[in-house]
Design a protein around this motif. Structure first.
Motif, mmCIF file in Angstrom:
data_model
loop_
_atom_site.group_PDB
_atom_site.id
_atom_site.type_symbol
_atom_site.label_atom_id
_atom_site.label_comp_id
_atom_site.label_asym_id
_atom_site.label_seq_id
_atom_site.Cartn_x
_atom_site.Cartn_y
_atom_site.Cartn_z
ATOM 1 N N ALA A 9 -7.136 7.597 23.079
ATOM 2 C CA ALA A 9 -6.626 6.223 23.150
ATOM 3 C C ALA A 9 -7.089 5.423 21.940
ATOM 4 C CB ALA A 9 -7.078 5.559 24.440
ATOM 5 N N ASN A 10 -8.333 5.627 21.532
ATOM 6 C CA ASN A 10 -8.875 4.931 20.370
ATOM 7 C C ASN A 10 -8.134 5.349 19.099
ATOM 8 O OD1 ASN A 10 -10.541 3.340 18.774
ATOM 9 N ND2 ASN A 10 -12.188 4.837 18.741
ATOM 10 N N LEU A 11 -7.880 6.637 18.950
ATOM 11 C CA LEU A 11 -7.139 7.125 17.775
ATOM 12 C C LEU A 11 -5.720 6.578 17.742
ATOM 13 C CD1 LEU A 11 -8.321 10.839 17.588
ATOM 14 C CD2 LEU A 11 -8.785 9.041 15.933
ATOM 15 N N ARG A 12 -5.072 6.546 18.895
ATOM 16 C CA ARG A 12 -3.713 5.986 18.942
ATOM 17 C C ARG A 12 -3.723 4.513 18.568
ATOM 18 N NH1 ARG A 12 -1.654 9.105 24.239
ATOM 19 N NH2 ARG A 12 -0.852 10.934 23.160
ATOM 20 N N SER A 13 -4.738 3.799 19.021
ATOM 21 C CA SER A 13 -4.862 2.384 18.687
ATOM 22 C C SER A 13 -5.021 2.199 17.182
ATOM 23 C CB SER A 13 -6.060 1.796 19.426
ATOM 24 O OG SER A 13 -6.316 0.492 18.990
ATOM 25 N N LYS A 14 -5.841 3.050 16.570
ATOM 26 C CA LYS A 14 -6.035 2.967 15.122
ATOM 27 C C LYS A 14 -4.747 3.279 14.366
ATOM 28 C CE LYS A 14 -10.972 3.744 15.002
ATOM 29 N NZ LYS A 14 -12.075 4.556 14.513
ATOM 30 N N GLN A 17 -2.617 0.253 14.542
ATOM 31 C CA GLN A 17 -3.127 -0.779 13.649
ATOM 32 C C GLN A 17 -2.741 -0.492 12.202
ATOM 33 O OE1 GLN A 17 -7.324 -0.803 14.384
ATOM 34 N NE2 GLN A 17 -7.153 -2.083 16.217
ATOM 35 N N MET A 18 -2.857 0.781 11.803
ATOM 36 C CA MET A 18 -2.487 1.147 10.435
ATOM 37 C C MET A 18 -0.998 0.932 10.205
ATOM 38 S SD MET A 18 -4.772 4.570 9.833
ATOM 39 C CE MET A 18 -3.976 4.978 8.294
ATOM 40 N N ALA A 19 -0.193 1.307 11.186
ATOM 41 C CA ALA A 19 1.255 1.144 11.050
ATOM 42 C C ALA A 19 1.620 -0.330 10.938
ATOM 43 C CB ALA A 19 1.968 1.774 12.236
ATOM 44 N N SER A 20 0.968 -1.169 11.732
ATOM 45 C CA SER A 20 1.283 -2.598 11.659
ATOM 46 C C SER A 20 0.808 -3.193 10.345
ATOM 47 C CB SER A 20 0.686 -3.353 12.845
ATOM 48 O OG SER A 20 -0.723 -3.346 12.780
ATOM 49 N N ALA A 21 -0.288 -2.663 9.791
ATOM 50 C CA ALA A 21 -0.776 -3.163 8.506
ATOM 51 C C ALA A 21 0.212 -2.851 7.387
ATOM 52 C CB ALA A 21 -2.141 -2.554 8.188
ATOM 53 N N SER A 71 3.781 4.434 -10.379
ATOM 54 C CA SER A 71 2.459 4.460 -9.762
ATOM 55 C C SER A 71 2.547 4.117 -8.273
ATOM 56 C CB SER A 71 1.535 3.478 -10.478
ATOM 57 O OG SER A 71 0.300 3.393 -9.821
ATOM 58 N N THR A 72 3.326 3.108 -7.950
ATOM 59 C CA THR A 72 3.507 2.708 -6.553
ATOM 60 C C THR A 72 4.170 3.819 -5.755
ATOM 61 O OG1 THR A 72 3.694 0.396 -7.236
ATOM 62 C CG2 THR A 72 4.504 0.948 -5.044
ATOM 63 N N LYS A 73 5.120 4.502 -6.369
ATOM 64 C CA LYS A 73 5.789 5.621 -5.698
ATOM 65 C C LYS A 73 4.790 6.714 -5.352
ATOM 66 C CE LYS A 73 9.044 9.371 -6.478
ATOM 67 N NZ LYS A 73 9.850 10.070 -7.472
ATOM 68 N N HIS A 74 3.914 7.050 -6.308
ATOM 69 C CA HIS A 74 2.927 8.098 -6.068
ATOM 70 C C HIS A 74 1.950 7.696 -4.961
ATOM 71 C CE1 HIS A 74 4.311 10.727 -9.206
ATOM 72 N NE2 HIS A 74 4.168 9.794 -10.121
ATOM 73 N N ILE A 75 1.562 6.446 -4.956
ATOM 74 C CA ILE A 75 0.664 5.962 -3.907
ATOM 75 C C ILE A 75 1.361 6.031 -2.551
ATOM 76 C CG2 ILE A 75 -0.516 3.906 -3.009
ATOM 77 C CD1 ILE A 75 -1.058 3.166 -5.980
ATOM 78 N N ALA A 76 2.612 5.594 -2.498
ATOM 79 C CA ALA A 76 3.364 5.615 -1.240
ATOM 80 C C ALA A 76 3.540 7.047 -0.728
ATOM 81 C CB ALA A 76 4.716 4.945 -1.426
ATOM 82 N N LEU A 77 3.812 7.973 -1.618
ATOM 83 C CA LEU A 77 3.951 9.375 -1.209
ATOM 84 C C LEU A 77 2.638 9.928 -0.666
ATOM 85 C CD1 LEU A 77 6.216 10.753 -4.090
ATOM 86 C CD2 LEU A 77 6.860 10.393 -1.702
ATOM 87 N N ALA A 78 1.531 9.572 -1.304
ATOM 88 C CA ALA A 78 0.222 10.037 -0.835
ATOM 89 C C ALA A 78 -0.114 9.443 0.526
ATOM 90 C CB ALA A 78 -0.860 9.678 -1.855
ATOM 91 N N VAL A 79 0.175 8.166 0.705
ATOM 92 C CA VAL A 79 -0.083 7.514 1.991
ATOM 93 C C VAL A 79 0.793 8.140 3.072
ATOM 94 C CG1 VAL A 79 0.186 5.350 3.269
ATOM 95 C CG2 VAL A 79 -0.922 5.335 1.036
ATOM 96 N N ASN A 80 2.058 8.389 2.754
ATOM 97 C CA ASN A 80 2.966 9.009 3.717
ATOM 98 C C ASN A 80 2.477 10.401 4.110
ATOM 99 O OD1 ASN A 80 5.391 9.227 5.286
ATOM 100 N ND2 ASN A 80 6.210 10.537 3.684
ATOM 101 N N GLU A 81 2.021 11.164 3.142
ATOM 102 C CA GLU A 81 1.510 12.503 3.406
ATOM 103 C C GLU A 81 0.284 12.441 4.327
ATOM 104 O OE1 GLU A 81 -0.175 15.873 0.493
ATOM 105 O OE2 GLU A 81 1.740 14.995 -0.151
ATOM 106 N N GLU A 82 -0.608 11.494 4.059
ATOM 107 C CA GLU A 82 -1.805 11.337 4.887
ATOM 108 C C GLU A 82 -1.436 10.909 6.306
ATOM 109 O OE1 GLU A 82 -5.756 11.383 6.005
ATOM 110 O OE2 GLU A 82 -4.853 12.170 4.175
ATOM 111 N N LEU A 83 -0.480 10.006 6.436
ATOM 112 C CA LEU A 83 -0.051 9.582 7.769
ATOM 113 C C LEU A 83 0.595 10.728 8.542
ATOM 114 C CD1 LEU A 83 1.385 6.023 7.081
ATOM 115 C CD2 LEU A 83 -0.656 6.602 8.385
#
Length: 107
Positions: A9-14, A17-21, A71-83
């Motif tokens: 439940a805690n992980l789902r909450s986090k 929160q990340m998705a809303s951020a 640069s923004t594209k690379h950051i977005a791809l990395a964030v997407n991969e991590e998510l």
């Protein structure tokens, strides 16, 4: 068993929160991310330039913009991969919790 459910439940909450951020429309943190805007006025930058000078100035600005977009594209791809990875891990954990819960109920 309750501890694991609380952890899931805690992980789902986090995750929520990340998705809303990432979906926030408030750009109040822009200065903290990009720094304060300190661009010189467009008129003062172009005073005394002829057409070729203006084109060169615009080319430089476009090159800087392209670097930022790439640069923004690379950051977005990395964030997407991590998510994606985090989502798979949470799904896997959820499945293991369900299996463990089923085993405990059988015993």
């Amino acid at each position: 068993m309750n501890r694991r459910k609380d952890m899931v439940a805690n992980l789902r909450s986090k995750v929520n929160q990340m998705a809303s951020a990432f979906n926030m429309s408030n750009f109040a943190n822009r200065d903290s991310l990009l720094g304060p805007e300190s661009k010189p006025d467009a008129m003062s930058r172009t005073v005394g330039l002829d057409n070729s000078g203006l084109v060169a100035e615009q080319d430089e600005d476009l090159e800087k913009l392209e670097e930022t977009v790439v640069s923004t594209k690379h950051i977005a791809l990395a964030v997407n991969e991590e998510l994606d990875l985090q989502t798979r891990l949470i799904d896997d954990l959820d499945q293991h919790v369900d299996v463990s819960d089923s085993r405990l109920r059988v015993k």
